[in-house]
Design a protein around this motif. Structure first.
Motif, PDB file in Angstrom:
ATOM      1  N   LYS A 179       0.826  -1.210   0.000  1.00  0.00           N
ATOM      2  CA  LYS A 179       0.000   0.000   0.000  1.00  0.00           C
ATOM      3  C   LYS A 179       0.857   1.256   0.000  1.00  0.00           C
ATOM      4  N   TYR A 183       1.015   4.279  -2.637  1.00  0.00           N
ATOM      5  CA  TYR A 183       0.709   5.626  -2.171  1.00  0.00           C
ATOM      6  C   TYR A 183       1.789   6.628  -2.580  1.00  0.00           C
ATOM      7  N   CYS A 184       3.061   6.210  -2.481  1.00  0.00           N
ATOM      8  CA  CYS A 184       4.145   7.169  -2.719  1.00  0.00           C
ATOM      9  C   CYS A 184       4.301   7.547  -4.182  1.00  0.00           C
ATOM     10  N   GLU A 187      -1.385   8.602  -4.935  1.00  0.00           N
ATOM     11  CA  GLU A 187      -2.117   9.590  -4.134  1.00  0.00           C
ATOM     12  C   GLU A 187      -1.190  10.519  -3.341  1.00  0.00           C
ATOM     13  N   GLY A 188      -0.082   9.976  -2.817  1.00  0.00           N
ATOM     14  CA  GLY A 188       0.811  10.794  -1.990  1.00  0.00           C
ATOM     15  C   GLY A 188       2.061  11.253  -2.710  1.00  0.00           C
ATOM     16  N   LEU A 445      -3.441   4.552   5.709  1.00  0.00           N
ATOM     17  CA  LEU A 445      -3.339   5.184   4.387  1.00  0.00           C
ATOM     18  C   LEU A 445      -4.666   5.141   3.655  1.00  0.00           C
ATOM     19  N   ASN A 446      -5.399   4.044   3.802  1.00  0.00           N
ATOM     20  CA  ASN A 446      -6.724   3.982   3.172  1.00  0.00           C
ATOM     21  C   ASN A 446      -7.650   5.057   3.733  1.00  0.00           C
ATOM     22  N   ILE A 449      -6.509   8.341   2.295  1.00  0.00           N
ATOM     23  CA  ILE A 449      -6.934   8.456   0.901  1.00  0.00           C
ATOM     24  C   ILE A 449      -8.429   8.696   0.822  1.00  0.00           C
TER      25      ILE A 449
END
Length: 503
Positions: A179, A183-184, A187-188, A445-446, A449
């Motif tokens: 995840k 993410y990196c 989204e992030g 993280l979910n 997000i």
């Protein structure tokens, strides 16, 4: 003095020990067992590691069983890797046999039938105490070596661990790490670039593929909570016997990546956990790795270097590591050079390559006037082995062809009912077999997000509403002629003119 008497003195004087020891068996000369010429293994040097090698069917597993039993008797806990599934019989006493009595009469030792305290462990879905470790416990360096990553990819893993530490995101299992990789770069992405620099999607994709390889071999079962504590491998019973921990690995032969991952994490955890103690009277723990080639055949150079380093260092923690394999060449030279005890069962010379390997193996043993080492390696019978150990001062003991004593426990597997009894009696099953999936990086993280998407959706909704409102106002004005006239400058002037006249 006869050759036999001279040999007897040579063996007994070379095996004199002041401390505690294990009697492995009795020495042999010219194919005959010399009764009471005991081959002794000092407990003090059992942390100097060792090798048990030999062709299939020569008695390696039974020698391993004998060593495990005697270590347990001396209060030393043991961990056995049971890949063939034939070590569970340690939990039950031997039924005995007339051939066992004959063997022990030749050796000069009475035979005792005993059961030993056993704990059954598992990495997979087999029954037993579940062994797990978290991603965080591995750390970026060890995880990168297990995954065989490049320098650039290893740097990304280090950055990801740093980000998770800074943001209090626990990395517990594979889904957490997958995840954060996603993410990196999605989204992030902006957040990562601002704080830690740009991260390549090609590199994270390569890391993800390596993670999936371990996941397919059962890594999703291994990584997670509750983490197994090394101290639980080092238990003793009330009467002072060391527990024999048997790791059931019969379903793992086609998953060498998982096996080597577990072994490296275990050795690293033991090294980090146990205090420095040097050479004491006996080891704190002894590990036997059966079918050792499964670790080394699939290992990368970085992983081999890590194993070699840990084997060199772990001795000072009072831990002995013993490799069990068919041929000594299965073990890398860097590791082989660290092994103080060598128990070599018979080798078979079917090909020119086999004969060359036997000559090389013979050169690993001390010179002796009593044997042609290369010849005797092919002449040993089942349950016989060439033994070279270290005495209490670290010097090699006399090389001895040895008739190995029989195991005191059952030389066969437990029935399903007996296995269930052992597992049901385990206190560790209650401690480790409940799956824990607490909030970690994946869930956090979910949520992050989802929150960001909720805010984004709300903003888009507001913007869409304002857009519709502006469009509606423009449309209503255009469609009403009266409003258009009333708001025109000409109309206003005429109205004010009329008003002025009236006033």
């Amino acid at each position: 003095m006869s050759k036999r008497d001279a040999f007897f003195n040579h063996i007994t004087e070379g095996n004199t020990t002041k401390g505690d020891y294990i009697t492995l068996g009795s020495a042999m000369l010219d194919g005959e067992t010399i009764t009471n010429a005991y081959v002794k293994l000092p407990l003090k040097t059992m942390n100097r590691h060792g090798l048990i090698a030999g062709a299939t069917g020569t008695g390696k597993t039974k020698t391993l069983q004998v060593l495990a039993e005697n270590l347990s008797e001396k209060g030393v806990p043991v961990l056995l890797m049971d890949i063939k599934g034939d070590l569970s019989g340690l939990a039950k006493p031997s039924p005995g046999h007339e051939k066992i009595d004959e063997r022990h009469a030749q050796i000069g030792l009475p035979f005792e039938s005993k059961a030993f305290p056993v704990e059954l462990l598992t990495l997979s879905e087999q029954d037993g105490v579940r062994l797990r470790a978290t991603i965080s416990e591995f750390g970026p360096v060890l995880l990168s070596r297990i995954l065989d990553l490049t320098e650039t990819q290893s740097g990304i893993v280090s950055v990801i661990f740093k980000y998770c530490d800074d943001n209090k995101l626990p990395l517990l299992d594979l889904k957490d790490f997958k995840k954060i990789l996603q993410y990196c770069t999605q989204e992030g992405k902006a957040e990562f670039q601002e704080e830690y620099g740009r991260i390549s999607t090609a590199s994270t994709g390569a890391i993800l593929r390596k993670l999936i390889e371990i996941e397919q071999q059962g890594g999703d079962l291994f990584f997670g909570e509750k983490s197994f504590e090394v101290e639980d491998l080092m238990r003793t019973t009330r009467d002072g016997k060391g527990y024999i921990n048997i790791l059931r690995l019969t379903d793992i032969q086609d998953r060498p990546k998982l096996f080597s991952t577990f072994m490296l994490s275990l050795l690293a955890e033991i090294y980090e956990t146990l205090p420095e103690q040097g050479d004491s009277g006996k080891p704190e723990l002894v590990l036997f790795i059966d079918e050792a080639h499964l670790i080394f055949n699939e290992a990368s150079k970085a992983l081999l270097n890590q194993i070699e380093s840990i084997v060199k260092l772990i001795r000072s923690k009072g831990v002995g590591v013993y490799f069990v394999t068919q041929n000594p060449t299965d073990v890398p030279e860097g590791v082989l050079s660290q092994l103080g005890l060598k128990i070599q069962h018979a080798l078979r010379a079917f090909t020119a390559k086999d004969r060359k390997a036997i000559k090389l193996t013979a050169q690993n043993y001390p010179d002796t006037e009593y044997y042609d080492t290369a010849d005797i390696l092919t002449a040993l019978g089942t349950g016989e082995a060439l033994v070279s150990a270290l005495d209490e001062k670290g010097r090699p003991t006399p090389l001895a062809a040895t008739l190995v004593r029989a195991p005191m426990s059952r030389m066969d597997i437990l029935t399903d009912k007996e296995l269930r009894e052992v597992i049901d009696d385990s206190k560790l099953v209650l401690k480790y077999n409940d799956t824990i999936d607490r909030e970690s990086a994946y869930e956090i993280l979910n949520k992050k997000i989802d929150a960001a998407e909720t805010v984004k959706a709300e903003l888009e909704k507001q913007e869409e509403s304002q857009k519709k409102s502006r469009t509606s106002t423009r449309r209503s004005t255009a469609q009403n002629p009266l409003i258009k006239v009333l708001t025109s400058a000409t109309f206003i002037r005429s109205v004010f003119g009329i008003i002025k006249k009236v006033i």
